[in-house]
Design an enzyme around this catalytic site. Structure first.
Site, mmCIF file in Angstrom:
data_model
loop_
_atom_site.group_PDB
_atom_site.id
_atom_site.type_symbol
_atom_site.label_atom_id
_atom_site.label_comp_id
_atom_site.label_asym_id
_atom_site.label_seq_id
_atom_site.Cartn_x
_atom_site.Cartn_y
_atom_site.Cartn_z
ATOM 1 N N CYS A 171 1.258 -1.529 0.507
ATOM 2 C CA CYS A 171 0.109 -0.273 -0.062
ATOM 3 C C CYS A 171 1.090 1.253 -0.255
ATOM 4 O O CYS A 171 0.502 2.458 -0.126
ATOM 5 C CB CYS A 171 -0.733 -0.242 1.030
ATOM 6 S SG CYS A 171 -2.106 -1.672 0.959
ATOM 7 N N HIS B 250 -2.252 8.003 5.997
ATOM 8 C CA HIS B 250 -2.337 7.328 5.186
ATOM 9 C C HIS B 250 -3.762 6.857 5.840
ATOM 10 O O HIS B 250 -4.571 6.092 4.792
ATOM 11 C CB HIS B 250 -1.711 6.023 5.715
ATOM 12 C CG HIS B 250 -1.660 4.519 5.661
ATOM 13 N ND1 HIS B 250 -1.632 4.616 3.460
ATOM 14 C CD2 HIS B 250 -1.446 3.928 5.361
ATOM 15 C CE1 HIS B 250 -1.631 2.998 3.871
ATOM 16 N NE2 HIS B 250 -1.721 2.661 4.341
ATOM 17 N N GLU C 44 -0.186 5.345 13.419
ATOM 18 C CA GLU C 44 0.444 7.332 12.470
ATOM 19 C C GLU C 44 -0.669 8.323 13.734
ATOM 20 O O GLU C 44 0.434 9.049 13.514
ATOM 21 C CB GLU C 44 -0.911 6.813 11.611
ATOM 22 C CG GLU C 44 -0.680 8.036 10.221
ATOM 23 C CD GLU C 44 -1.275 8.436 9.223
ATOM 24 O OE1 GLU C 44 -1.000 8.609 8.304
ATOM 25 O OE2 GLU C 44 -2.276 7.477 8.289
ATOM 26 N N LYS D 133 -9.846 8.111 2.320
ATOM 27 C CA LYS D 133 -10.181 7.082 2.393
ATOM 28 C C LYS D 133 -11.369 7.015 2.965
ATOM 29 O O LYS D 133 -12.154 5.601 2.605
ATOM 30 C CB LYS D 133 -8.831 5.862 2.934
ATOM 31 C CG LYS D 133 -7.642 5.782 2.945
ATOM 32 C CD LYS D 133 -7.423 4.083 3.316
ATOM 33 C CE LYS D 133 -5.493 4.398 2.662
ATOM 34 N NZ LYS D 133 -4.832 4.962 2.451
ATOM 35 N N HIS E 193 -9.900 1.864 0.838
ATOM 36 C CA HIS E 193 -8.132 1.926 0.012
ATOM 37 C C HIS E 193 -7.901 1.253 -0.708
ATOM 38 O O HIS E 193 -8.399 0.413 -1.227
ATOM 39 C CB HIS E 193 -8.456 0.950 1.398
ATOM 40 C CG HIS E 193 -6.528 0.817 1.903
ATOM 41 N ND1 HIS E 193 -5.367 0.958 1.011
ATOM 42 C CD2 HIS E 193 -6.035 0.396 2.577
ATOM 43 C CE1 HIS E 193 -4.549 0.998 1.198
ATOM 44 N NE2 HIS E 193 -4.518 0.454 2.415
ATOM 45 N N PHE F 6 1.562 -3.189 4.238
ATOM 46 C CA PHE F 6 1.952 -4.534 4.638
ATOM 47 C C PHE F 6 3.994 -5.207 4.232
ATOM 48 O O PHE F 6 4.098 -4.066 3.827
ATOM 49 C CB PHE F 6 1.752 -5.896 3.680
ATOM 50 C CG PHE F 6 0.288 -5.561 4.419
ATOM 51 C CD1 PHE F 6 -0.433 -4.473 5.381
ATOM 52 C CD2 PHE F 6 -0.919 -7.110 4.537
ATOM 53 C CE1 PHE F 6 -1.607 -5.155 6.498
ATOM 54 C CE2 PHE F 6 -2.051 -6.990 4.451
ATOM 55 C CZ PHE F 6 -2.415 -6.016 6.228
#
Length: 395
Positions: A154, A289, A300, A319, A324, A383
């Protein structure tokens, strides 16, 4: 960013967007202002590849690569540049992705199991390979410079924009299309995310909210047209933004979970600011993010607060609207950043109502907010522990 001391400031002069909330830059921007439908999956609605592909070519091109080609041509149109107006050997392409041709892979496995290996299409491999998007754009435009694909989950979109900006800053390319494309809304990936507990049970994306319960899956593509500021001025192009810096770090902690208190994210933001010749005091907005997953949003938020100290700057996550989009997320968010600078406004963080203890220190934008353009950090985390940050400034 290396190279800018020689006057090669990197300008964003065109945006091409394919998203769940709009096709094209302005439709995308308007879509970010609207309340999304509650759904665990946010596909690009009514996708029609025919403006860019014949029927035969569309059948031999995976959905993610179709998105990439459409985004490329939309970016050039938006930037007022024809593909053949540049030296093809000095024109580069960076199209990141999470997996590549996921839909083709899943359908091909189905063919093999149902009908045998001899029935597999000879087009399957070039449709599945992650670099198919970048290759399709290169073939369409005839560009022969660096044509590359980053696959850092991502964070791929953010890393690809950073890589493209460096190609312009160091003089390797005069023009670059940089971003990402992803179309992974298939049973295999959705089932994997759901069984890992990452998918929202409610179908509502709530970045940084106390009731967040997981991500909403999306898809799409965004490519940014990059060139030097001098080139943009010479041809009278609109300049959305400057890319002043970029950074990439790894958590080296866990394959899916972020490092404690967002240490890797904090390091990435700090390195990006150093690359840009900026300090945390310069930051006027953070495009987060913000996946709506409990652990990632908490990490975050902790990293942002550690970076800023007692300062509070507006924080957004798109998002809540787009879902996402995995490998394409950072590219879509980079486009949103450029549009925020152009419109002097920040889009709302859909789904956010109340913070929890971890996110209480953030100034999360809940309604469209007029804003004086300044330095923006745009974050992506993936990830594998991949972190990416871009530093944008008004053009």
């Amino acid at each position: 960013m290396k190279g800018t001391e020689d006057g090669r400031q990197v300008a964003v002069t065109g945006l091409g967007v394919v998203s769940a909330c709009g096709l094209g830059a302005e439709a995308f921007w308007q879509g970010l202002q609207a309340r999304p439908a509650d759904d665990r999956v946010r596909p690009v609605p009514d996708w029609d590849p025919s403006p860019w592909f014949s029927g035969k070519d569309a059948r031999h091109t995976d959905r993610f690569a179709q998105f990439a080609v459409a985004a490329a041509e939309l970016a050039l149109l938006d930037g007022g540049l024809l593909a053949d107006e540049v030296d093809p050997e000095l024109a580069g392409i960076q199209v990141g992705t999470g997996i590549g041709g996921a839909a083709t892979f899943e359908s091909t496995v189905g063919v093999m199991l149902d009908r045998g290996a001899r029935r597999i299409s000879p087009y399957s491999v070039p449709m599945i390979m992650p670099n198919a998007g970048a290759a399709a754009v290169s073939l369409r435009l005839g560009w022969q410079g660096p044509v590359e694909t980053l696959t850092t989950a991502c964070a791929a979109g953010t890393h690809s924009v950073g890589a493209g900006a460096r190609l312009v800053a160091n003089g390797t390319c005069e023009v670059v299309l940089a971003g990402a494309a992803d179309a992974s809304l298939i049973e295999t990936t959705l089932g994997g995310f759901a069984n890992a507990g990452a998918m929202s049970r409610s179908g509502i994306s709530r970045p940084f909210d106390r009731d967040r319960d997981g991500l909403v899956a999306g898809e799409g593509a965004a490519l940014l047209l990059l060139e030097t500021l001098a080139s943009a001025r010479a041809r009278g192009a609109r300049v959305y933004a400057l890319i002043e810096g970029a950074a990439s770090t790894a958590d080296a902690f866990h394959i899916t979970a972020p490092s404690p208190r967002g240490r890797g994210a904090l390091s990435c933001m700090r390195r990006a600011l150093v690359d840009a010749g900026r300090t945390p005091e310069d930051v006027a907005h953070i495009n987060a993010h913000g996946t709506s997953t409990p652990m990632n949003d908490a990490a975050e938020a902790q990293a942002v607060q550690a970076l800023l100290g007692d300062r509070r700057v507006p924080v957004t996550s798109i998002k809540g609207v787009t879902g996402h989009a995995f490998g394409a997320a950072g590219a879509l968010e980079a486009a949103a950043v450029c549009l925020s600078l152009a419109h002097r406004s920040l889009p709302p963080t859909a789904g956010f109502v109340e913070p929890d203890d971890d996110t209480r220190g953030l100034d999360v934008v809940t309604q469209a907010r007029a804003w004086e353009p300044g330095v923006i950090l745009s974050n992506s985390f993936g990830f594998g522990g991949h972190n990416g940050t871009l530093v944008f400034a008004p053009g």
